[in-house]
Design a protein around this motif. Structure first.
Motif, PDB file in Angstrom:
ATOM      1  N   SER A  30      21.154 -14.794   1.598  1.00 24.58           N
ATOM      2  CA  SER A  30      21.702 -13.615   2.285  1.00 24.58           C
ATOM      3  C   SER A  30      20.698 -13.099   3.310  1.00 24.58           C
ATOM      4  O   SER A  30      21.085 -12.578   4.356  1.00 24.58           O
ATOM      5  CB  SER A  30      22.066 -12.517   1.285  1.00 24.58           C
TER       6      SER A  30
ATOM      7  N   VAL B  28      21.101 -15.372   6.311  1.00 26.03           N
ATOM      8  CA  VAL B  28      22.343 -15.038   6.996  1.00 26.03           C
ATOM      9  C   VAL B  28      22.150 -13.764   7.822  1.00 26.03           C
ATOM     10  O   VAL B  28      22.588 -13.677   8.966  1.00 26.03           O
ATOM     11  CB  VAL B  28      23.503 -14.872   5.983  1.00 26.03           C
ATOM     12  N   HIS B  29      21.449 -12.782   7.230  1.00 28.75           N
ATOM     13  CA  HIS B  29      21.185 -11.526   7.930  1.00 28.75           C
ATOM     14  C   HIS B  29      20.321 -11.777   9.175  1.00 28.75           C
ATOM     15  O   HIS B  29      20.595 -11.214  10.247  1.00 28.75           O
ATOM     16  CB  HIS B  29      20.502 -10.534   6.990  1.00 28.75           C
TER      17      HIS B  29
ATOM     18  N   GLN C  47      20.080 -14.622  10.879  1.00 23.88           N
ATOM     19  CA  GLN C  47      20.910 -15.346  11.844  1.00 23.88           C
ATOM     20  C   GLN C  47      21.879 -14.396  12.561  1.00 23.88           C
ATOM     21  O   GLN C  47      22.097 -14.508  13.755  1.00 23.88           O
ATOM     22  CB  GLN C  47      21.695 -16.468  11.140  1.00 23.88           C
ATOM     23  N   GLN C  48      22.407 -13.455  11.798  1.00 23.13           N
ATOM     24  CA  GLN C  48      23.329 -12.484  12.371  1.00 23.13           C
ATOM     25  C   GLN C  48      22.612 -11.607  13.409  1.00 23.13           C
ATOM     26  O   GLN C  48      23.142 -11.340  14.493  1.00 23.13           O
ATOM     27  CB  GLN C  48      23.912 -11.624  11.248  1.00 23.13           C
ATOM     28  N   LYS C  49      21.415 -11.172  13.079  1.00 17.98           N
ATOM     29  CA  LYS C  49      20.624 -10.358  14.012  1.00 17.98           C
ATOM     30  C   LYS C  49      20.265 -11.164  15.266  1.00 17.98           C
ATOM     31  O   LYS C  49      20.303 -10.644  16.372  1.00 17.98           O
ATOM     32  CB  LYS C  49      19.350  -9.822  13.352  1.00 17.98           C
TER      33      LYS C  49
ATOM     34  N   LEU D  34      21.997 -13.566  16.590  1.00 22.65           N
ATOM     35  CA  LEU D  34      23.220 -13.630  17.394  1.00 22.65           C
ATOM     36  C   LEU D  34      23.483 -12.318  18.119  1.00 22.65           C
ATOM     37  O   LEU D  34      23.898 -12.307  19.285  1.00 22.65           O
ATOM     38  CB  LEU D  34      24.411 -14.006  16.527  1.00 22.65           C
ATOM     39  N   GLU D  35      23.227 -11.177  17.443  1.00 20.96           N
ATOM     40  CA  GLU D  35      23.402  -9.871  18.088  1.00 20.96           C
ATOM     41  C   GLU D  35      22.439  -9.715  19.263  1.00 20.96           C
ATOM     42  O   GLU D  35      22.821  -9.222  20.322  1.00 20.96           O
ATOM     43  CB  GLU D  35      23.176  -8.746  17.076  1.00 20.96           C
TER      44      GLU D  35
ATOM     45  N   CYS E  16      22.427  -2.870  19.271  1.00 17.18           N
ATOM     46  CA  CYS E  16      22.022  -3.712  18.151  1.00 17.18           C
ATOM     47  C   CYS E  16      21.952  -2.986  16.820  1.00 17.18           C
ATOM     48  O   CYS E  16      21.985  -3.623  15.784  1.00 17.18           O
ATOM     49  CB  CYS E  16      20.653  -4.328  18.445  1.00 17.18           C
TER      50      CYS E  16
END
Length: 139
Positions: A3, A6-7, A9-11, A13-14, A137
């Motif tokens: 997790s 994933v967090h 990777q998400q940041k 992308l943002e 962001c």
């Protein structure tokens, strides 16, 4: 642990989205504004060269060709080349002697150059980007 990845990777992308959607557009606008200012500086330097040549020649009558547009030239005669009309801004022109025109051109060029330098160091531009970044962001 996954997790967390994933967090992250998400940041990432943002941040990439923010760079592509906001910062790239802001950069393009600033570069276009800079190019407009540089074009004005180049025009003033060209005018300065013409005025200096007029001062050196000391002719009674000036004969030249004027571009009317689309490379259509006509012959022109200036009966008194000791004064020139200079665009001072907002559609206004001033009739200046050659010495006055050179002083004006020098001051105007300095102001335009200083404006470009100030824009590079502008704290408000940097703050605006930081505020946009935090809203984009962290919301």
């Amino acid at each position: 642990m996954t997790s967390g990845k994933v967090h992250v990777q998400q940041k990432i992308l943002e941040y990439e989205k923010f760079i592509n959607e906001v910062l790239q557009q802001d950069l393009q606008k600033v570069l276009e504004q800079r190019d407009v200012i540089y074009e004005k500086i180049a025009q003033y330097l060209q005018l300065k060269n013409v005025v200096e040549r007029l001062q050196e020649s000391e002719q009674e009558v000036l004969k030249m060709q004027v571009d009317l547009g689309c490379n259509f030239f006509v012959d022109a005669e200036v009966p008194d080349p000791s004064k020139v009309f200079v665009a001072i801004g907002y559609g206004f022109f001033a009739e200046l002697t050659l010495a006055e025109a050179l002083k004006f051109i020098e001051k105007k060029s300095q102001l335009l150059t200083k404006g470009c330098e100030n824009c590079r160091d502008c704290k408000s531009c940097q703050m605006r980007s930081a505020e946009t970044f935090s809203r984009y962001c962290w919301s």
